[in-house]
Design a protein around this motif. Structure first.
Motif, PDB file in Angstrom:
ATOM      1  N   ASP A   7       4.249  -1.947 -14.113  1.00  0.00           N
ATOM      2  CA  ASP A   7       3.946  -0.755 -13.325  1.00  0.00           C
ATOM      3  C   ASP A   7       3.970  -1.545 -12.050  1.00  0.00           C
ATOM      4  OD1 ASP A   7       3.377   2.009 -13.335  1.00  0.00           O
ATOM      5  OD2 ASP A   7       0.924   1.041 -13.454  1.00  0.00           O
ATOM      6  N   ALA A   8       5.038  -1.971 -11.205  1.00  0.00           N
ATOM      7  CA  ALA A   8       4.385  -2.677  -9.793  1.00  0.00           C
ATOM      8  C   ALA A   8       4.864  -1.273  -9.518  1.00  0.00           C
ATOM      9  CB  ALA A   8       6.043  -3.660  -9.839  1.00  0.00           C
ATOM     10  N   PRO A   9       4.787  -1.258  -7.617  1.00  0.00           N
ATOM     11  CA  PRO A   9       4.691  -0.594  -6.930  1.00  0.00           C
ATOM     12  C   PRO A   9       6.376   0.280  -6.587  1.00  0.00           C
ATOM     13  CG  PRO A   9       3.901  -2.172  -6.083  1.00  0.00           C
ATOM     14  CD  PRO A   9       3.486  -2.427  -7.469  1.00  0.00           C
ATOM     15  N   LEU A  10       7.388  -1.749  -6.362  1.00  0.00           N
ATOM     16  CA  LEU A  10       8.665  -1.461  -5.864  1.00  0.00           C
ATOM     17  C   LEU A  10       9.684  -1.365  -7.035  1.00  0.00           C
ATOM     18  CD1 LEU A  10       8.832  -3.464  -2.685  1.00  0.00           C
ATOM     19  CD2 LEU A  10       8.293  -0.959  -3.345  1.00  0.00           C
ATOM     20  N   ASP A  45      11.488   8.351 -15.161  1.00  0.00           N
ATOM     21  CA  ASP A  45      11.576   9.366 -14.553  1.00  0.00           C
ATOM     22  C   ASP A  45       9.557   8.789 -14.350  1.00  0.00           C
ATOM     23  OD1 ASP A  45      13.881  10.947 -13.881  1.00  0.00           O
ATOM     24  OD2 ASP A  45      13.140  13.083 -15.002  1.00  0.00           O
ATOM     25  N   THR A  46       9.071   8.928 -15.431  1.00  0.00           N
ATOM     26  CA  THR A  46       7.484   8.152 -15.316  1.00  0.00           C
ATOM     27  C   THR A  46       7.647   7.660 -14.576  1.00  0.00           C
ATOM     28  OG1 THR A  46       7.260   9.893 -17.527  1.00  0.00           O
ATOM     29  CG2 THR A  46       5.382   8.215 -16.911  1.00  0.00           C
ATOM     30  N   LEU A  47       8.396   6.832 -14.848  1.00  0.00           N
ATOM     31  CA  LEU A  47       8.129   5.310 -14.073  1.00  0.00           C
ATOM     32  C   LEU A  47       9.040   4.809 -13.084  1.00  0.00           C
ATOM     33  CD1 LEU A  47       8.227   2.285 -15.168  1.00  0.00           C
ATOM     34  CD2 LEU A  47      10.782   1.981 -15.034  1.00  0.00           C
ATOM     35  N   MET A  48       9.386   5.461 -12.429  1.00  0.00           N
ATOM     36  CA  MET A  48       9.832   5.963 -10.896  1.00  0.00           C
ATOM     37  C   MET A  48       8.917   6.683 -10.424  1.00  0.00           C
ATOM     38  SD  MET A  48      13.449   6.465 -10.676  1.00  0.00           S
ATOM     39  CE  MET A  48      13.840   7.616 -12.157  1.00  0.00           C
ATOM     40  N   HIS A  49       7.742   7.631 -10.444  1.00  0.00           N
ATOM     41  CA  HIS A  49       6.752   8.330  -9.975  1.00  0.00           C
ATOM     42  C   HIS A  49       5.939   7.826  -9.542  1.00  0.00           C
ATOM     43  CE1 HIS A  49       4.331  11.883  -9.498  1.00  0.00           C
ATOM     44  NE2 HIS A  49       3.399  11.168  -9.774  1.00  0.00           N
ATOM     45  N   GLY A  50       6.544   8.119  -8.751  1.00  0.00           N
ATOM     46  CA  GLY A  50       4.892   7.178  -6.398  1.00  0.00           C
ATOM     47  C   GLY A  50       5.322   5.707  -6.681  1.00  0.00           C
ATOM     48  N   LYS A  51       6.996   5.306  -6.919  1.00  0.00           N
ATOM     49  CA  LYS A  51       7.081   4.529  -7.143  1.00  0.00           C
ATOM     50  C   LYS A  51       8.924   5.037  -5.749  1.00  0.00           C
ATOM     51  CE  LYS A  51       6.121   1.798 -11.250  1.00  0.00           C
ATOM     52  NZ  LYS A  51       5.260   2.572 -11.302  1.00  0.00           N
ATOM     53  N   THR A  52       8.687   2.842  -4.488  1.00  0.00           N
ATOM     54  CA  THR A  52       9.880   3.577  -3.930  1.00  0.00           C
ATOM     55  C   THR A  52      11.129   2.488  -4.783  1.00  0.00           C
ATOM     56  OG1 THR A  52       9.201   2.694  -1.780  1.00  0.00           O
ATOM     57  CG2 THR A  52      11.094   1.934  -1.456  1.00  0.00           C
ATOM     58  N   VAL A  95      14.283   2.124   4.019  1.00  0.00           N
ATOM     59  CA  VAL A  95      13.828   2.668   2.307  1.00  0.00           C
ATOM     60  C   VAL A  95      12.426   3.004   2.850  1.00  0.00           C
ATOM     61  CG1 VAL A  95      13.595   2.512  -0.128  1.00  0.00           C
ATOM     62  CG2 VAL A  95      15.388   1.327   1.156  1.00  0.00           C
ATOM     63  N   ARG A  96      11.562   4.890   2.765  1.00  0.00           N
ATOM     64  CA  ARG A  96      10.902   5.255   3.042  1.00  0.00           C
ATOM     65  C   ARG A  96       9.560   5.171   1.771  1.00  0.00           C
ATOM     66  NH1 ARG A  96      15.158   8.438   5.421  1.00  0.00           N
ATOM     67  NH2 ARG A  96      14.408  10.103   3.243  1.00  0.00           N
ATOM     68  N   PRO A  97       8.800   5.008   2.302  1.00  0.00           N
ATOM     69  CA  PRO A  97       7.562   4.870   1.336  1.00  0.00           C
ATOM     70  C   PRO A  97       8.126   5.812   0.256  1.00  0.00           C
ATOM     71  CG  PRO A  97       6.579   4.254   3.623  1.00  0.00           C
ATOM     72  CD  PRO A  97       8.206   4.914   3.811  1.00  0.00           C
ATOM     73  N   GLY A  98       8.339   5.206  -1.326  1.00  0.00           N
ATOM     74  CA  GLY A  98       8.153   6.774  -2.380  1.00  0.00           C
ATOM     75  C   GLY A  98       9.655   6.924  -2.046  1.00  0.00           C
ATOM     76  N   GLU A  99      10.269   6.719  -0.916  1.00  0.00           N
ATOM     77  CA  GLU A  99      11.931   6.678  -1.612  1.00  0.00           C
ATOM     78  C   GLU A  99      12.992   6.314  -2.592  1.00  0.00           C
ATOM     79  OE1 GLU A  99      15.285   7.851   1.383  1.00  0.00           O
ATOM     80  OE2 GLU A  99      14.512   6.537   1.665  1.00  0.00           O
ATOM     81  N   LYS A 100      13.702   7.351  -3.452  1.00  0.00           N
ATOM     82  CA  LYS A 100      14.270   6.631  -4.321  1.00  0.00           C
ATOM     83  C   LYS A 100      15.703   7.034  -3.849  1.00  0.00           C
ATOM     84  CE  LYS A 100      11.110   8.466  -7.647  1.00  0.00           C
ATOM     85  NZ  LYS A 100       9.889   8.246  -6.864  1.00  0.00           N
ATOM     86  N   ILE A 101      16.367   5.851  -3.557  1.00  0.00           N
ATOM     87  CA  ILE A 101      18.172   5.531  -3.722  1.00  0.00           C
ATOM     88  C   ILE A 101      18.647   4.969  -4.292  1.00  0.00           C
ATOM     89  CG2 ILE A 101      16.955   4.271  -1.032  1.00  0.00           C
ATOM     90  CD1 ILE A 101      18.083   2.126  -1.162  1.00  0.00           C
ATOM     91  N   SER A 106       0.566  -0.650  -0.077  1.00  0.00           N
ATOM     92  CA  SER A 106      -0.120  -0.004   0.108  1.00  0.00           C
ATOM     93  C   SER A 106       0.676   1.505  -0.421  1.00  0.00           C
ATOM     94  CB  SER A 106      -0.549  -0.140   1.133  1.00  0.00           C
ATOM     95  OG  SER A 106       0.435   0.346   2.039  1.00  0.00           O
ATOM     96  N   ARG A 107       2.391   1.007   0.386  1.00  0.00           N
ATOM     97  CA  ARG A 107       2.767   2.203   0.554  1.00  0.00           C
ATOM     98  C   ARG A 107       4.283   2.358   0.028  1.00  0.00           C
ATOM     99  NH1 ARG A 107       4.224   3.412   6.042  1.00  0.00           N
ATOM    100  NH2 ARG A 107       4.174   1.477   6.513  1.00  0.00           N
TER     101      ARG A 107
END
Length: 609
Positions: A520-523, A546-553, A384-390, A357-358
């Motif tokens: 279109d997986a969330p992670l 950038d579009t692919l990573m949007h809203g994802k961890t 790794v926080r929700p939606g964070e990109k590391i 969910s997050r």
């Protein structure tokens, strides 16, 4: 009629993905019991056919005596019913029994049981861990699965046939001989004892050497397939002679193992031929002597001589059957060594589906060593926080790829835990875990299928419009339309070749990115995702990433800073541990490992927007 018999064994029946048992007898039983009814009927038919053939020999001896006892003029009048009955047996009953047996064998067992065994073994093996396939030749694994099914079925059927014919013919011969004169049984009893002794000596040795020959054959297949799979490397390094020597070594090993086996079979052949000759000569001579003494009839001589000649022919057939049986058993035993291994990574009994969910990921005190002494990852903690990109950076061997592998549960941890939204991945199904993670790797290999089939691997139920949108997003639409394979298929229907060899590295990478866009997986895991692209193409698809990573961890492994510059946080690893973390500017100011790595970079830096 054919279709009914062909439907008796369901190739894709109730799936059985349990580990096959170890131990050759239990391994056979595991697969044969799935077709026990068909095999049981075949056994009964084989028994009936053997009895009918013995009855025909018995009638032949009786017929000889009848022609001597009954005048020719009244022969058919007195024995017409008996003659009609045996004609019925020979012309109708025996062909019908053989026809039924052949239908069961050739329409049901040969294609159906063989395919079922292969299918179940494939289902089990394909679920093995990544290390299972990394530790063996793909060609050898496939070869063993293909050979094991056919050899198991063939040897099981031949064993039943041989046992029936030996027991029925020998047992019936002893009874019929004893009815004529008990002394006729003596040569046959002695022959049976010597025959059993010869088999007891030769069969275990044939079995052992057959197994070694099968093992050598599988190794040869593995080396050949390995060379074909890496044919570009062979040609680029101009190592044809070295490759010839590498394969020749396996050919020589295979020849030596086969010769060792055939020496035994030749010895067995000669031994049984001598025994068979003795059986015929002694039985015929003894029969003539008993007839001369007036103790048996001419019909008894015809029966005994005919039966021992049949037994002699049958024993030669059985010798080759036994040879084939144990060669097949050797092949099955070789296959069992590959197939009957426990899965290294399995779902727990009550595994749940992962629900994200997050997109929060936590590595808590994880340990993993690939079975080696010393540490690859030891006691690592990372949140790794929700939606964070590391971005994961560090020298080779730091543990970056290992961290991703244990996140995907390609390997199980030795200690610690990995949680996604508070759910321990050890307690969820592997399928649901990997279904929620999109991965683009540096070494992208595609399936030897069409462009469309490779794309739909990301999401099989995607619409045509969604496929086209993903392709455009990955900037792959420019080259797909012009693709043509060797069979004339074009565009999305063109085959890409084994591992995608018909495409350039950049083309393969863009197909891989399009596939993950479609998923279109969330992670999202990016392992040098743009390393195969030139700077112009990389810049062209950066917006798509950038579009692919949007809203994802996102967890990105990178050496090229153009990839990690857009990350929220950089995590620096060394020796399987996190040694630094922060933004690019913070890590440069820290003047530690990251700063040293940065100074060694020769490329430019794409500034963070």
């Amino acid at each position: 009629m054919f279709r009914w018999f062909e439907s008796l064994i369901d190739v894709f029946g109730k799936p059985d993905t349990r580990m096959p048992p170890r131990g050759i007898a239990r391994f056979y039983l595991h697969y044969l019991r799935q077709a026990w009814l068909v095999l049981g009927v075949m056994c009964a038919l084989g028994f009936a056919v053997a009895l009918v053939e013995v009855a025909l020999f018995d009638f032949l001896g009786r017929l000889v005596d009848l022609t001597r006892e009954v005048p020719a003029a009244g022969f058919f009048a007195r024995h017409g019913r008996e003659l009609a009955l045996m004609a019925f047996v020979a012309l109708i009953a025996r062909p019908l029994l053989i026809a039924l047996s052949d239908l069961l064998m050739h329409q049901a067992v040969t294609p159906g049981l063989t395919a079922r065994i292969r299918w179940q073994q494939h289902q089990y093996v394909v679920r093995q861990s990544l290390s299972f396939f990394q530790n063996d030749y793909a060609g050898r694994i496939a070869n063993r699965i293909m050979q094991t099914g056919a050899s198991l079925r063939e040897s099981a059927v031949q064993i039943v046939d041989a046992l029936w014919y030996v027991s029925v013919y020998t047992g019936s011969a002893l009874v019929l001989f004893a009815q004529a004169d008990w002394r006729l049984t003596v040569p046959l009893i002695v022959w049976v004892l010597l025959y059993i002794g010869a088999l007891a000596f030769f069969v275990p040795r044939v079995k052992q050497r057959s197994w070694k020959a099968s093992e050598a054959r599988s190794a040869l297949m593995g080396r050949i397939v390995d060379g074909y799979t890496n044919i570009a490397t062979l040609k680029l390094f101009a190592h044809t002679r070295q490759e010839d020597a590498y394969v020749a070594e396996a050919v020589q090993e295979n020849v030596e193992k086969v010769r060792a086996m055939t020496r035994m079979t030749t010895g067995m052949d000669v031994t049984l031929t001598v025994l068979n000759g003795l059986l015929v000569v002694v039985t015929a001579g003894l029969g003539l002597w008993l007839w001369q003494q007036g103790l048996i009839t001419v019909g008894d001589i015809a029966l005994s001589t005919g039966l021992v000649i049949r037994i002699e022919n049958m024993s030669g057939w059985i010798m080759w059957v036994v040879n084939g049986i144990f060669e097949d058993i050797g092949t099955v035993q070789d296959g069992m060594e590959t197939v009957a291994r426990p899965n290294a990574v399995v779902d727990v009994a009550d595994a749940r589906r992962l629900v994200i969910s997050r997109g929060e990921v936590e590595f808590r005190g994880i340990h993993f060593h690939y079975g080696k002494q010393g540490g690859v990852i030891a006691g690592l903690d990372l949140h790794v926080r929700p939606g964070e990109k590391i971005g994961l950076v560090g020298p080779s061997g730091a543990g970056k790829s290992t961290l991703v592998n244990v996140l995907l549960r390609l390997y199980d941890l030795e200690a610690g835990s990995i949680l996604i939204d508070g759910q321990d991945i050890a307690g969820v199904t592997q399928e649901s875990l990997r279904g929620q993670i999109g991965v683009v790797t540096q070494d992208t290999s595609l399936l030897h299928r069409s462009i469309r089939q490779n794309l739909l691997y990301g999401r099989p139920d995607a619409t045509e419009a969604e496929v086209i949108a993903a392709v455009r997003g990955a900037r792959a639409d420019g080259f797909i339309a012009g693709l043509v394979d060797g069979e004339g298929r074009r565009g999305y229907e063109a085959q890409v070749g084994e591992r995608g060899v018909k495409l350039s590295g950049g083309q393969r990478q863009r197909i891989a990115i399009a596939r993950v866009l479609l998923k279109d997986a969330p992670l999202l895991v990016l392992d040098e995702a743009t390393s195969a692209l030139d700077s112009e193409v990389e810049a062209a698809i950066q917006d798509s990433l950038d579009t692919l990573m949007h809203g994802k961890t996102v967890i990105a492994i990178a050496h090229r800073l153009s990839t990690i510059a857009r990350m929220d946080r950089l995590v620096v690893m060394e020796g399987g541990a996190v040694v630094e973390t922060g933004s690019h500017a913070e890590l440069i100011a820290l003047d530690g490992l990251y700063a040293r790595l940065w100074k060694r970079q020769t490329g430019g830096f794409v500034a963070v927007a």
